[in-house]
Design a protein around this motif. Structure first.
Motif, PDB file in Angstrom:
ATOM      1  N   VAL A   1       8.959  -3.597   1.216  1.00  0.00           N
ATOM      2  CA  VAL A   1       8.014  -3.064   0.233  1.00  0.00           C
ATOM      3  C   VAL A   1       7.785  -1.574   0.480  1.00  0.00           C
ATOM      4  O   VAL A   1       7.715  -0.771  -0.458  1.00  0.00           O
ATOM      5  N   ALA A   2       7.681  -1.191   1.745  1.00  0.00           N
ATOM      6  CA  ALA A   2       7.434   0.211   2.090  1.00  0.00           C
ATOM      7  C   ALA A   2       8.552   1.118   1.587  1.00  0.00           C
ATOM      8  O   ALA A   2       8.316   2.300   1.317  1.00  0.00           O
ATOM      9  N   GLU A   3       9.756   0.574   1.455  1.00  0.00           N
ATOM     10  CA  GLU A   3      10.867   1.377   0.943  1.00  0.00           C
ATOM     11  C   GLU A   3      10.701   1.746  -0.526  1.00  0.00           C
ATOM     12  O   GLU A   3      11.367   2.643  -1.017  1.00  0.00           O
ATOM     13  N   THR A   4       9.801   1.051  -1.224  1.00  0.00           N
ATOM     14  CA  THR A   4       9.712   1.203  -2.674  1.00  0.00           C
ATOM     15  C   THR A   4       8.406   1.820  -3.157  1.00  0.00           C
ATOM     16  O   THR A   4       8.139   1.818  -4.362  1.00  0.00           O
ATOM     17  N   VAL A   5       7.582   2.321  -2.254  1.00  0.00           N
ATOM     18  CA  VAL A   5       6.354   3.006  -2.649  1.00  0.00           C
ATOM     19  C   VAL A   5       6.370   4.413  -2.066  1.00  0.00           C
ATOM     20  O   VAL A   5       7.093   4.706  -1.117  1.00  0.00           O
ATOM     21  N   ALA A   6       5.559   5.278  -2.662  1.00  0.00           N
ATOM     22  CA  ALA A   6       5.594   6.687  -2.283  1.00  0.00           C
ATOM     23  C   ALA A   6       4.711   7.032  -1.102  1.00  0.00           C
ATOM     24  O   ALA A   6       4.915   8.048  -0.448  1.00  0.00           O
ATOM     25  N   ASP A   7       3.738   6.182  -0.832  1.00  0.00           N
ATOM     26  CA  ASP A   7       2.763   6.513   0.206  1.00  0.00           C
ATOM     27  C   ASP A   7       2.355   5.246   0.950  1.00  0.00           C
ATOM     28  O   ASP A   7       2.279   4.164   0.357  1.00  0.00           O
ATOM     29  N   ALA A   8       2.065   5.388   2.230  1.00  0.00           N
ATOM     30  CA  ALA A   8       1.699   4.232   3.047  1.00  0.00           C
ATOM     31  C   ALA A   8       0.462   3.519   2.520  1.00  0.00           C
ATOM     32  O   ALA A   8       0.317   2.307   2.686  1.00  0.00           O
ATOM     33  N   SER A   9      -0.421   4.258   1.847  1.00  0.00           N
ATOM     34  CA  SER A   9      -1.647   3.655   1.334  1.00  0.00           C
ATOM     35  C   SER A   9      -1.376   2.655   0.212  1.00  0.00           C
ATOM     36  O   SER A   9      -2.241   1.845  -0.125  1.00  0.00           O
ATOM     37  N   GLU A  10      -0.176   2.692  -0.379  1.00  0.00           N
ATOM     38  CA  GLU A  10       0.151   1.809  -1.492  1.00  0.00           C
ATOM     39  C   GLU A  10       0.782   0.499  -1.040  1.00  0.00           C
ATOM     40  O   GLU A  10       0.936  -0.424  -1.842  1.00  0.00           O
ATOM     41  N   VAL A  11       1.164   0.410   0.235  1.00  0.00           N
ATOM     42  CA  VAL A  11       1.894  -0.765   0.715  1.00  0.00           C
ATOM     43  C   VAL A  11       1.077  -2.040   0.562  1.00  0.00           C
ATOM     44  O   VAL A  11       1.551  -3.043   0.030  1.00  0.00           O
ATOM     45  N   ARG A  12      -0.153  -2.017   1.020  1.00  0.00           N
ATOM     46  CA  ARG A  12      -0.972  -3.239   1.010  1.00  0.00           C
ATOM     47  C   ARG A  12      -1.188  -3.745  -0.414  1.00  0.00           C
ATOM     48  O   ARG A  12      -1.073  -4.947  -0.679  1.00  0.00           O
ATOM     49  N   GLU A  13      -1.490  -2.843  -1.345  1.00  0.00           N
ATOM     50  CA  GLU A  13      -1.731  -3.268  -2.726  1.00  0.00           C
ATOM     51  C   GLU A  13      -0.469  -3.843  -3.355  1.00  0.00           C
ATOM     52  O   GLU A  13      -0.516  -4.866  -4.052  1.00  0.00           O
ATOM     53  N   GLU A  14       0.663  -3.198  -3.120  1.00  0.00           N
ATOM     54  CA  GLU A  14       1.922  -3.708  -3.658  1.00  0.00           C
ATOM     55  C   GLU A  14       2.277  -5.051  -3.038  1.00  0.00           C
ATOM     56  O   GLU A  14       2.763  -5.958  -3.720  1.00  0.00           O
ATOM     57  N   MET A  15       2.007  -5.198  -1.747  1.00  0.00           N
ATOM     58  CA  MET A  15       2.236  -6.474  -1.075  1.00  0.00           C
ATOM     59  C   MET A  15       1.404  -7.576  -1.721  1.00  0.00           C
ATOM     60  O   MET A  15       1.901  -8.669  -2.011  1.00  0.00           O
ATOM     61  N   ARG A  16       0.134  -7.300  -1.928  1.00  0.00           N
ATOM     62  CA  ARG A  16      -0.757  -8.306  -2.513  1.00  0.00           C
ATOM     63  C   ARG A  16      -0.265  -8.712  -3.898  1.00  0.00           C
ATOM     64  O   ARG A  16      -0.272  -9.897  -4.252  1.00  0.00           O
ATOM     65  N   TYR A  17       0.143  -7.727  -4.680  1.00  0.00           N
ATOM     66  CA  TYR A  17       0.584  -8.031  -6.041  1.00  0.00           C
ATOM     67  C   TYR A  17       1.856  -8.883  -6.038  1.00  0.00           C
ATOM     68  O   TYR A  17       1.938  -9.908  -6.722  1.00  0.00           O
ATOM     69  N   LEU A  18       2.856  -8.472  -5.252  1.00  0.00           N
ATOM     70  CA  LEU A  18       4.107  -9.210  -5.234  1.00  0.00           C
ATOM     71  C   LEU A  18       3.934 -10.615  -4.682  1.00  0.00           C
ATOM     72  O   LEU A  18       4.497 -11.584  -5.210  1.00  0.00           O
ATOM     73  N   LEU A  19       3.149 -10.763  -3.612  1.00  0.00           N
ATOM     74  CA  LEU A  19       2.935 -12.078  -3.036  1.00  0.00           C
ATOM     75  C   LEU A  19       2.128 -12.969  -3.977  1.00  0.00           C
ATOM     76  O   LEU A  19       2.302 -14.190  -3.978  1.00  0.00           O
ATOM     77  N   SER A  20       1.264 -12.381  -4.801  1.00  0.00           N
ATOM     78  CA  SER A  20       0.493 -13.183  -5.756  1.00  0.00           C
ATOM     79  C   SER A  20       1.411 -13.834  -6.791  1.00  0.00           C
ATOM     80  O   SER A  20       1.082 -14.889  -7.338  1.00  0.00           O
TER      81      SER A  20
END
Length: 255
Positions: A231-250
């Motif tokens: 997931v970290a490979e596909t976001v621009a900033d470390a602060s976005e990782v957790r939110e993207e993780m939550r969305y994809l896992l949902s």
């Protein structure tokens, strides 16, 4: 399907280090190149991301009514534009997630292609990303016909992230000479399919029940780390990782 969530310390740490390590993830390299950074690094990073994440793009085009040939051509056109034009610099202004940037760009290209119907193929028929069309068609056939193409795209993207992390995990076990352990424990990783008891696994693997339980725990933790890294490979900033993780896992909760 049960996906093991990453430990909180892992989610805040997409790579092996802090912000400095994150600045070298593939998407951040591409973004920097779009703002005038090293174009050679951008090409390598974008090609690597493209090889992994093209199937959801192809499936979106097919579910939107495009033929297999047109979908293949449009995906190649997308990466042609990102690799050879300034579109990336415009699309990536202010950062953004690779998933969102690709979809925005692909929709623009699809509209543009309709306007140019009958003209020569964009990119001159060149191949910018190697596509296994059968792999893309599998996503098309598995799609829920009640879902919109955009919803199906996000679900397919999430499955692609999961598949890439699983492949990473398998490769690490093979490299360590533990492929048999990975094969035996893999069903326990997902909590689906034929999940054998720890006692059964212990007998098969010649391990104690406690050792099997610890091995499953470590595999799940490592899997969570690998998902986070992908997931970290596909976001621009470390602060976005957790939110993207939550969305994809949902999205898996609805699978």
């Amino acid at each position: 399907m049960t996906i093991p969530p990453p430990e909180s310390r892992t989610a805040a740490r997409p790579g092996a280090g802090g912000p400095a390590a994150f600045s070298n993830t593939r998407w951040s390299i591409v973004l920097r190149a779009g703002q005038g950074g090293d174009s050679a690094d951008k090409t390598r990073a974008l090609e690597s991301l493209g090889r992994t994440y093209w199937p959801p793009l192809y499936a979106w085009l097919r579910s939107s009514g495009h033929t297999s040939e047109d979908a293949e051509d449009l995906v190649q056109s997308l990466f042609h534009d990102l690799l050879t034009k300034d579109s990336l610099a415009t699309l990536s202004e202010g950062g953004g997630r690779f998933r969102s940037v690709l979809m925005t760009s692909l929709k623009n290209i699809a509209v543009d292609e309709y306007r140019k119907r009958g003209a020569a193929k964009r990119g001159g028929g060149s191949v910018f990303v190697s596509l296994d069309i059968e792999q893309g068609e599998l996503l098309v056939k598995a799609a829920d016909q009640k879902q919109s193409p955009d919803t199906a795209f996000d679900r397919n993207w999430a499955h692609t992230v999961l598949g890439a992390a699983t492949a990473d995990l398998r490769d690490s076990y093979i490299a360590a000479g533990r492929e048999a352990l990975f094969t035996a424990l893999r069903p326990s990783l997902f909590g689906s399919g034929e999940v054998r008891s720890y006692d059964q696994l212990a007998e098969e693997l010649g391990m104690s029940r406690g050792a099997v339980a610890m091995s499953v725990k470590r595999m799940r933790e490592r899997f969570g780390e690998l998902i986070t890294q992908r997931v970290a490979e596909t976001v621009a900033d470390a602060s976005e990782v957790r939110e993207e993780m939550r969305y994809l896992l949902s999205l898996f909760a609805c699978t």
